[in-house]
Scaffold this motif. Structure first.
Motif, PDB file in Angstrom:
ATOM      1  N   ARG A  91       0.826  -1.199   0.000  1.00 55.98           N
ATOM      2  CA  ARG A  91       0.000   0.000   0.000  1.00 55.98           C
ATOM      3  C   ARG A  91       0.869   1.261   0.000  1.00 55.98           C
ATOM      4  N   ASP A  92       1.910   1.280   0.816  1.00 60.34           N
ATOM      5  CA  ASP A  92       2.794   2.440   0.909  1.00 60.34           C
ATOM      6  C   ASP A  92       3.535   2.723  -0.399  1.00 60.34           C
ATOM      7  N   GLU A  93       3.717   1.715  -1.217  1.00 58.59           N
ATOM      8  CA  GLU A  93       4.374   1.908  -2.513  1.00 58.59           C
ATOM      9  C   GLU A  93       3.412   2.513  -3.531  1.00 58.59           C
ATOM     10  N   LEU A  94       2.116   2.420  -3.292  1.00 58.28           N
ATOM     11  CA  LEU A  94       1.101   2.897  -4.225  1.00 58.28           C
ATOM     12  C   LEU A  94       0.638   4.325  -3.935  1.00 58.28           C
ATOM     13  N   ILE A  95       0.354   4.618  -2.675  1.00 63.31           N
ATOM     14  CA  ILE A  95      -0.209   5.912  -2.304  1.00 63.31           C
ATOM     15  C   ILE A  95       0.776   7.033  -2.646  1.00 63.31           C
ATOM     16  N   GLY A  96       0.276   8.024  -3.389  1.00 65.25           N
ATOM     17  CA  GLY A  96       1.099   9.168  -3.767  1.00 65.25           C
ATOM     18  C   GLY A  96       1.887   8.985  -5.046  1.00 65.25           C
ATOM     19  N   LYS A  97       1.805   7.807  -5.646  1.00 64.83           N
ATOM     20  CA  LYS A  97       2.542   7.529  -6.888  1.00 64.83           C
ATOM     21  C   LYS A  97       1.588   7.588  -8.083  1.00 64.83           C
ATOM     22  N   SER A  98       2.125   7.879  -9.246  1.00 67.37           N
ATOM     23  CA  SER A  98       1.335   7.918 -10.476  1.00 67.37           C
ATOM     24  C   SER A  98       1.083   6.508 -11.001  1.00 67.37           C
ATOM     25  N   THR A  99      -0.130   6.270 -11.450  1.00 72.01           N
ATOM     26  CA  THR A  99      -0.462   4.976 -12.042  1.00 72.01           C
ATOM     27  C   THR A  99       0.394   4.708 -13.273  1.00 72.01           C
ATOM     28  N   LEU A 100       0.792   5.756 -13.977  1.00 71.57           N
ATOM     29  CA  LEU A 100       1.651   5.572 -15.155  1.00 71.57           C
ATOM     30  C   LEU A 100       3.074   5.181 -14.749  1.00 71.57           C
ATOM     31  N   LEU A 101       3.610   5.828 -13.720  1.00 72.91           N
ATOM     32  CA  LEU A 101       4.967   5.499 -13.279  1.00 72.91           C
ATOM     33  C   LEU A 101       5.052   4.100 -12.685  1.00 72.91           C
ATOM     34  N   LEU A 102       3.938   3.625 -12.114  1.00 69.56           N
ATOM     35  CA  LEU A 102       3.914   2.275 -11.549  1.00 69.56           C
ATOM     36  C   LEU A 102       3.660   1.218 -12.615  1.00 69.56           C
ATOM     37  N   ASP A 103       3.454   1.673 -13.852  1.00 69.18           N
ATOM     38  CA  ASP A 103       3.252   0.764 -14.988  1.00 69.18           C
ATOM     39  C   ASP A 103       2.048  -0.156 -14.762  1.00 69.18           C
ATOM     40  N   LEU A 104       0.923   0.433 -14.330  1.00 68.17           N
ATOM     41  CA  LEU A 104      -0.274  -0.341 -14.047  1.00 68.17           C
ATOM     42  C   LEU A 104      -1.156  -0.573 -15.270  1.00 68.17           C
ATOM     43  N   TYR A 105      -0.874   0.103 -16.368  1.00 73.25           N
ATOM     44  CA  TYR A 105      -1.681  -0.041 -17.577  1.00 73.25           C
ATOM     45  C   TYR A 105      -0.987  -0.928 -18.599  1.00 73.25           C
ATOM     46  N   VAL A 106      -1.726  -1.838 -19.202  1.00 75.18           N
ATOM     47  CA  VAL A 106      -1.192  -2.624 -20.315  1.00 75.18           C
ATOM     48  C   VAL A 106      -0.891  -1.668 -21.462  1.00 75.18           C
ATOM     49  N   ASP A 107      -1.813  -0.728 -21.693  1.00 76.77           N
ATOM     50  CA  ASP A 107      -1.663   0.292 -22.733  1.00 76.77           C
ATOM     51  C   ASP A 107      -1.825   1.660 -22.066  1.00 76.77           C
ATOM     52  N   PRO A 108      -0.724   2.375 -21.806  1.00 74.58           N
ATOM     53  CA  PRO A 108      -0.818   3.665 -21.130  1.00 74.58           C
ATOM     54  C   PRO A 108      -1.712   4.677 -21.850  1.00 74.58           C
ATOM     55  N   ALA A 109      -1.937   4.528 -23.133  1.00 73.94           N
ATOM     56  CA  ALA A 109      -2.816   5.441 -23.868  1.00 73.94           C
ATOM     57  C   ALA A 109      -4.250   5.344 -23.362  1.00 73.94           C
ATOM     58  N   VAL A 110      -4.605   4.203 -22.772  1.00 78.11           N
ATOM     59  CA  VAL A 110      -5.955   4.013 -22.244  1.00 78.11           C
ATOM     60  C   VAL A 110      -6.249   5.006 -21.131  1.00 78.11           C
ATOM     61  N   ARG A 111      -5.241   5.366 -20.333  1.00 79.04           N
ATOM     62  CA  ARG A 111      -5.453   6.291 -19.239  1.00 79.04           C
ATOM     63  C   ARG A 111      -5.969   7.629 -19.732  1.00 79.04           C
ATOM     64  N   GLY A 112      -5.495   8.084 -20.862  1.00 77.18           N
ATOM     65  CA  GLY A 112      -5.903   9.375 -21.408  1.00 77.18           C
ATOM     66  C   GLY A 112      -7.213   9.328 -22.169  1.00 77.18           C
TER      67      GLY A 112
END
Length: 70
Positions: free
Chosen positions: A47-68
């Motif tokens: 949890r501490d590694e997630l809070i305050g971090k960007s979902t893009l920097l954590l590489d949580l998207y298969v396709d980062p373009a989806v976030r936008g």
């Protein structure tokens, strides 16, 4: 306790207890504000590694373009 405080408390309880992986992040930059335990388990991060971090920097998207996409 005010009605809005009770509503926030009920939301927080349901959010934490949900078996679904849930994350709350800012729309503008994807910074994670809150996660539940199901999301922690699914992501493999603490949890501490997630809070305050960007979902893009954590590489949580298969396709980062989806976030936008809207």
């Amino acid at each position: 306790m005010s009605r809005s405080a009770r509503a926030r408390k009920r939301f927080a309880k349901a959010f934490r207890a949900s078996p679904e992986a849930l994350v709350i992040s800012r729309v503008v930059d994807g910074v994670i504000l809150e996660v539940n335990e199901s999301f922690v388990s699914l992501s493999g991060y603490d949890r501490d590694e997630l809070i305050g971090k960007s979902t893009l920097l954590l590489d949580l998207y298969v396709d980062p373009a989806v976030r936008g996409a809207r």
